[in-house]
Scaffold this motif. Structure first.
Motif, PDB file in Angstrom:
ATOM      1  N   GLU A  71       0.875  -1.210  -0.140  1.00 58.23           N
ATOM      2  CA  GLU A  71       0.061   0.008  -0.020  1.00 58.23           C
ATOM      3  C   GLU A  71       0.756   1.218   0.117  1.00 58.23           C
ATOM      4  O   GLU A  71       0.531   2.216  -0.735  1.00 58.23           O
ATOM      5  CB  GLU A  71      -1.001   0.000   1.254  1.00 58.23           C
ATOM      6  N   THR A  72       1.792   1.311   0.773  1.00 60.72           N
ATOM      7  CA  THR A  72       2.761   2.451   1.103  1.00 60.72           C
ATOM      8  C   THR A  72       3.532   2.595  -0.583  1.00 60.72           C
ATOM      9  O   THR A  72       3.441   3.831  -0.954  1.00 60.72           O
ATOM     10  CB  THR A  72       3.854   2.192   1.865  1.00 60.72           C
ATOM     11  N   THR A  75       0.898   3.748  -3.092  1.00 57.70           N
ATOM     12  CA  THR A  75       0.664   5.202  -3.079  1.00 57.70           C
ATOM     13  C   THR A  75       1.776   6.027  -3.791  1.00 57.70           C
ATOM     14  O   THR A  75       1.436   7.081  -4.384  1.00 57.70           O
ATOM     15  CB  THR A  75       0.350   5.516  -1.687  1.00 57.70           C
ATOM     16  N   LYS A  76       3.030   5.650  -3.523  1.00 67.82           N
ATOM     17  CA  LYS A  76       4.115   6.679  -4.076  1.00 67.82           C
ATOM     18  C   LYS A  76       4.010   6.537  -5.592  1.00 67.82           C
ATOM     19  O   LYS A  76       4.324   7.596  -6.209  1.00 67.82           O
ATOM     20  CB  LYS A  76       5.439   6.159  -3.561  1.00 67.82           C
ATOM     21  N   LYS A 112      -6.951  -0.040  -6.797  1.00 68.00           N
ATOM     22  CA  LYS A 112      -6.988   0.919  -5.855  1.00 68.00           C
ATOM     23  C   LYS A 112      -6.056   2.195  -6.416  1.00 68.00           C
ATOM     24  O   LYS A 112      -6.230   3.136  -6.220  1.00 68.00           O
ATOM     25  CB  LYS A 112      -6.326   0.594  -4.440  1.00 68.00           C
ATOM     26  N   ASN A 116      -7.218   5.942  -7.074  1.00 69.09           N
ATOM     27  CA  ASN A 116      -6.283   7.015  -6.474  1.00 69.09           C
ATOM     28  C   ASN A 116      -5.703   8.065  -7.561  1.00 69.09           C
ATOM     29  O   ASN A 116      -5.648   9.229  -7.375  1.00 69.09           O
ATOM     30  CB  ASN A 116      -5.206   6.523  -5.669  1.00 69.09           C
TER      31      ASN A 116
END
Length: 289
Positions: A71-72, A75-76, A112, A116
């Motif tokens: 997830e980290t 997101t990046k 996801k 985003n």
């Protein structure tokens, strides 16, 4: 790899040497495939059995740690999608989305990521939607869902209505409407008519779910114009997945409570045509009787 690293000292030297040789080969293979940046991106965005760096240092599986790392890192990635790199990312995402799988655990990270992207970079997401097709079309709902929460939500609503008018991308639009209400009642009704005319059965089921999700308690909203016509159509096609889906949706919706007696009879008559009643349909019967 883990088992080979746990050969006890009591084993012979030849066995322990063989275990070291196996793990050295695995290390070389790992480093080789991880040196490909496209593969590194792919295993972040697709699949559920990817092995991430810290997993090689652990002696046990830790799904929570793997999910947190993924997830980290995912997101990046949003920051790496820029106007200059958007075309490269579009081609890459088309390739990733072409992965053949019937397992729902294959694509959550990619979905996801695209949601985003729609939220944080709606200009790029809308550009993607303007040329979407092929495998990536399955992710139209994710992009639309993100755009719906962005500064360009109005453009997303306009595009969805335009697609309905053109009888295109109906599966994606109707799935999107399950999560976000259509601009008005007429748009959902138009979407149902388009889905029926194009024989997009999954989109018709999603119309039922959207009607249940966005129904206003104490009203006839969506019942006569969407819910019952959609069920009538699917029953005529001998497709009864609507029953299971409606039983699920009705747990958080008052739409069945607002049916008139005649409407309940209509729904029950459709249900009676199903060859077999499972425990899922039994739940639906309990709500109707």
């Amino acid at each position: 790899y883990l088992r080979a690293g746990e050969i006890p000292d009591s084993m012979s030297d030849s066995v322990r040497e063989a275990a070291v040789s196996v793990n050295n080969a695995i290390d070389r293979f790992r480093d080789s495939v991880n040196s490909d940046p496209e593969f590194a991106l792919y295993k972040l965005l697709v699949g559920y059995e990817s092995v991430f760096p810290d997993a090689w240092e652990r002696r046990e599986m830790d799904i929570e740690a793997d999910n947190a790392y993924r997830e980290t890192e995912v997101t990046k990635l949003i920051d790496k999608v820029t106007p200059d790199s958007a075309d490269t990312w579009f081609s890459r995402l088309q390739l990733f989305a072409a992965t053949k799988s019937n397992d729902l655990a294959t694509f959550p990270a990619l979905g996801k990521f695209l949601r985003n992207l729609g939220l944080k970079k709606p200009d790029i997401a809308l550009d993607y939607l303007s040329r979407i097709g092929g495998p990536l079309e399955a992710f139209v709902p994710a992009l639309l869902n993100g755009i719906s929460e962005s500064s360009r939500a109005a453009d997303g609503r306009q595009l969805s209505a335009k697609w309905i008018a053109e009888n295109t991308h109906l599966d994606g639009v109707m799935r999107h409407y399950r999560s976000f209400p259509p601009p008005n009642k007429q748009v959902l009704e138009n979407g149902l008519r388009a889905a029926i005319s194009e024989e997009r059965h999954a989109a018709v089921v999603d119309a039922i779910m959207a009607a249940a999700e966005h129904h206003t308690s104490g009203t006839n909203e969506f019942i006569d114009s969407v819910l019952l016509p959609a069920i009538d159509y699917l029953t005529e096609q001998r497709r009864f997945s609507w029953a299971d889906e409606l039983a699920f949706a009705a747990r958080n919706s008052k739409i069945l409570e607002d049916l008139s007696e005649a409407q309940r009879v209509d729904l029950l008559e459709n249900l009676a045509k199903k060859p077999e009643i499972s425990f899922r349909e039994e739940r639906l019967l309990q709500m109707l009787i």
